[in-house]
Scaffold this motif. Structure first.
Motif, PDB file in Angstrom:
ATOM      1  N   MET A   1     -30.438  57.084 -18.277  1.00 43.73           N
ATOM      2  CA  MET A   1     -29.121  56.954 -18.873  1.00 43.73           C
ATOM      3  C   MET A   1     -28.752  55.474 -18.988  1.00 43.73           C
ATOM      4  SD  MET A   1     -25.472  58.460 -17.542  1.00 43.73           S
ATOM      5  CE  MET A   1     -25.447  59.990 -18.428  1.00 43.73           C
ATOM      6  N   GLU A   2     -28.245  55.110 -20.132  1.00 43.48           N
ATOM      7  CA  GLU A   2     -27.865  53.722 -20.390  1.00 43.48           C
ATOM      8  C   GLU A   2     -26.590  53.360 -19.627  1.00 43.48           C
ATOM      9  OE1 GLU A   2     -26.392  51.039 -24.153  1.00 43.48           O
ATOM     10  OE2 GLU A   2     -27.556  52.840 -24.534  1.00 43.48           O
ATOM     11  N   GLN A   3     -26.614  52.178 -18.999  1.00 40.06           N
ATOM     12  CA  GLN A   3     -25.424  51.717 -18.288  1.00 40.06           C
ATOM     13  C   GLN A   3     -24.380  51.272 -19.308  1.00 40.06           C
ATOM     14  OE1 GLN A   3     -26.893  48.588 -15.756  1.00 40.06           O
ATOM     15  NE2 GLN A   3     -27.009  49.971 -14.021  1.00 40.06           N
ATOM     16  N   LYS A   4     -23.137  51.556 -19.001  1.00 41.04           N
ATOM     17  CA  LYS A   4     -22.039  51.138 -19.862  1.00 41.04           C
ATOM     18  C   LYS A   4     -21.497  49.811 -19.367  1.00 41.04           C
ATOM     19  CE  LYS A   4     -20.662  55.831 -20.932  1.00 41.04           C
ATOM     20  NZ  LYS A   4     -19.590  56.832 -20.849  1.00 41.04           N
ATOM     21  N   ARG A   5     -21.253  48.899 -20.292  1.00 40.85           N
ATOM     22  CA  ARG A   5     -20.648  47.618 -19.932  1.00 40.85           C
ATOM     23  C   ARG A   5     -19.274  47.879 -19.333  1.00 40.85           C
ATOM     24  NH1 ARG A   5     -23.488  43.425 -20.436  1.00 40.85           N
ATOM     25  NH2 ARG A   5     -21.778  42.021 -20.039  1.00 40.85           N
ATOM     26  N   ALA A   6     -18.840  46.954 -18.515  1.00 41.59           N
ATOM     27  CA  ALA A   6     -17.520  47.040 -17.904  1.00 41.59           C
ATOM     28  C   ALA A   6     -16.782  45.736 -18.176  1.00 41.59           C
ATOM     29  CB  ALA A   6     -17.647  47.283 -16.409  1.00 41.59           C
ATOM     30  N   TYR A   7     -15.482  45.834 -18.178  1.00 39.62           N
ATOM     31  CA  TYR A   7     -14.645  44.678 -18.477  1.00 39.62           C
ATOM     32  C   TYR A   7     -13.560  44.547 -17.425  1.00 39.62           C
ATOM     33  CZ  TYR A   7     -17.038  44.838 -22.877  1.00 39.62           C
ATOM     34  OH  TYR A   7     -18.033  44.831 -23.814  1.00 39.62           O
ATOM     35  N   VAL A   8     -13.277  43.311 -17.065  1.00 32.91           N
ATOM     36  CA  VAL A   8     -12.152  42.994 -16.198  1.00 32.91           C
ATOM     37  C   VAL A   8     -11.117  42.316 -17.082  1.00 32.91           C
ATOM     38  CG1 VAL A   8     -11.359  41.480 -14.340  1.00 32.91           C
ATOM     39  CG2 VAL A   8     -13.458  42.801 -14.066  1.00 32.91           C
ATOM     40  N   ILE A   9      -9.906  42.833 -17.017  1.00 35.33           N
ATOM     41  CA  ILE A   9      -8.805  42.235 -17.764  1.00 35.33           C
ATOM     42  C   ILE A   9      -7.779  41.760 -16.755  1.00 35.33           C
ATOM     43  CG2 ILE A   9      -6.963  42.627 -19.449  1.00 35.33           C
ATOM     44  CD1 ILE A   9      -8.799  44.775 -20.680  1.00 35.33           C
ATOM     45  N   GLY A  10      -7.410  40.506 -16.873  1.00 39.30           N
ATOM     46  CA  GLY A  10      -6.387  39.936 -16.009  1.00 39.30           C
ATOM     47  C   GLY A  10      -5.146  39.615 -16.818  1.00 39.30           C
ATOM     48  N   HIS A  11      -4.011  40.117 -16.371  1.00 39.45           N
ATOM     49  CA  HIS A  11      -2.717  39.778 -16.963  1.00 39.45           C
ATOM     50  C   HIS A  11      -2.057  38.793 -16.007  1.00 39.45           C
ATOM     51  CE1 HIS A  11      -3.104  42.832 -20.018  1.00 39.45           C
ATOM     52  NE2 HIS A  11      -3.454  43.685 -19.079  1.00 39.45           N
ATOM     53  N   ILE A  12      -1.618  37.663 -16.526  1.00 35.87           N
ATOM     54  CA  ILE A  12      -1.281  36.511 -15.690  1.00 35.87           C
ATOM     55  C   ILE A  12       0.086  35.928 -16.040  1.00 35.87           C
ATOM     56  CG2 ILE A  12      -2.042  34.186 -15.063  1.00 35.87           C
ATOM     57  CD1 ILE A  12      -4.821  35.463 -16.517  1.00 35.87           C
ATOM     58  N   ARG A  13       0.810  35.535 -15.009  1.00 35.48           N
ATOM     59  CA  ARG A  13       2.037  34.750 -15.157  1.00 35.48           C
ATOM     60  C   ARG A  13       1.866  33.552 -14.223  1.00 35.48           C
ATOM     61  NH1 ARG A  13       5.630  38.578 -14.838  1.00 35.48           N
ATOM     62  NH2 ARG A  13       5.606  38.591 -12.582  1.00 35.48           N
ATOM     63  N   VAL A  14       1.599  32.398 -14.792  1.00 39.51           N
ATOM     64  CA  VAL A  14       1.311  31.191 -14.018  1.00 39.51           C
ATOM     65  C   VAL A  14       2.579  30.675 -13.342  1.00 39.51           C
ATOM     66  CG1 VAL A  14       0.472  28.809 -14.127  1.00 39.51           C
ATOM     67  CG2 VAL A  14      -0.618  30.590 -15.525  1.00 39.51           C
ATOM     68  N   LYS A  15       2.459  30.371 -12.034  1.00 38.77           N
ATOM     69  CA  LYS A  15       3.569  29.806 -11.252  1.00 38.77           C
ATOM     70  C   LYS A  15       3.343  28.321 -10.971  1.00 38.77           C
ATOM     71  CE  LYS A  15       2.907  32.717  -7.850  1.00 38.77           C
ATOM     72  NZ  LYS A  15       2.999  33.556  -6.642  1.00 38.77           N
ATOM     73  N   ASP A  16       2.082  27.941 -10.806  1.00 40.56           N
ATOM     74  CA  ASP A  16       1.704  26.573 -10.430  1.00 40.56           C
ATOM     75  C   ASP A  16       0.524  26.162 -11.308  1.00 40.56           C
ATOM     76  OD1 ASP A  16       0.542  24.307  -9.269  1.00 40.56           O
ATOM     77  OD2 ASP A  16       0.780  25.046  -7.224  1.00 40.56           O
ATOM     78  N   PRO A  17       0.783  25.454 -12.418  1.00 47.26           N
ATOM     79  CA  PRO A  17      -0.286  25.120 -13.368  1.00 47.26           C
ATOM     80  C   PRO A  17      -1.441  24.321 -12.766  1.00 47.26           C
ATOM     81  CG  PRO A  17       1.857  24.737 -14.367  1.00 47.26           C
ATOM     82  CD  PRO A  17       2.097  25.041 -12.907  1.00 47.26           C
ATOM     83  N   VAL A  18      -1.169  23.441 -11.834  1.00 42.52           N
ATOM     84  CA  VAL A  18      -2.244  22.639 -11.229  1.00 42.52           C
ATOM     85  C   VAL A  18      -3.166  23.540 -10.404  1.00 42.52           C
ATOM     86  CG1 VAL A  18      -2.752  20.776  -9.607  1.00 42.52           C
ATOM     87  CG2 VAL A  18      -0.893  20.514 -11.274  1.00 42.52           C
TER      88      VAL A  18
END
Length: 99
Positions: A1-18
């Motif tokens: 069986m072929e493996q399915k790709r997986a994805y990580v999605i990050g939703h971000i609100r930056v507090k400290d840009p540095v």
């Protein structure tokens, strides 16, 4: 069986840009051992429908869900989690591709 790709999605609100820039510079070294690659990173989200409290998004492609789990639990990634928590409010979600 072929493996399915997986994805990580990050939703971000930056507090400290540095600190966020420092965190972002360290992430690639943590995902590389798991065969992952950056699909895209974007800021300035335009919400077309509904509510979305985040301004930035990142999508990372992995060979499969097992690689996602291994990366997220790895010592290298866990070592930079405190920096991420200081730098931004982040929601991280993984998906297995259906097609």
């Amino acid at each position: 069986m072929e493996q399915k790709r997986a994805y990580v999605i990050g939703h971000i609100r930056v507090k400290d840009p540095v600190s966020w820039a420092e965190y972002c510079s360290k992430v690639p070294g943590t995902v590389a051992p798991w065969g992952a690659s950056l699909v895209f990173r974007a800021d300035g989200a335009q919400v077309l429908s509904g509510e979305h409290a985040y301004t930035d998004t990142v999508v990372i492609s992995f060979p499969d869900l097992a690689s996602v789990k291994a990366w997220h639990e790895s010592a290298d990634y866990q070592a930079i989690v405190p920096l991420r928590q200081k730098a931004a409010d982040v929601v991280i979600i993984s998906y297995e591709a259906q097609a």
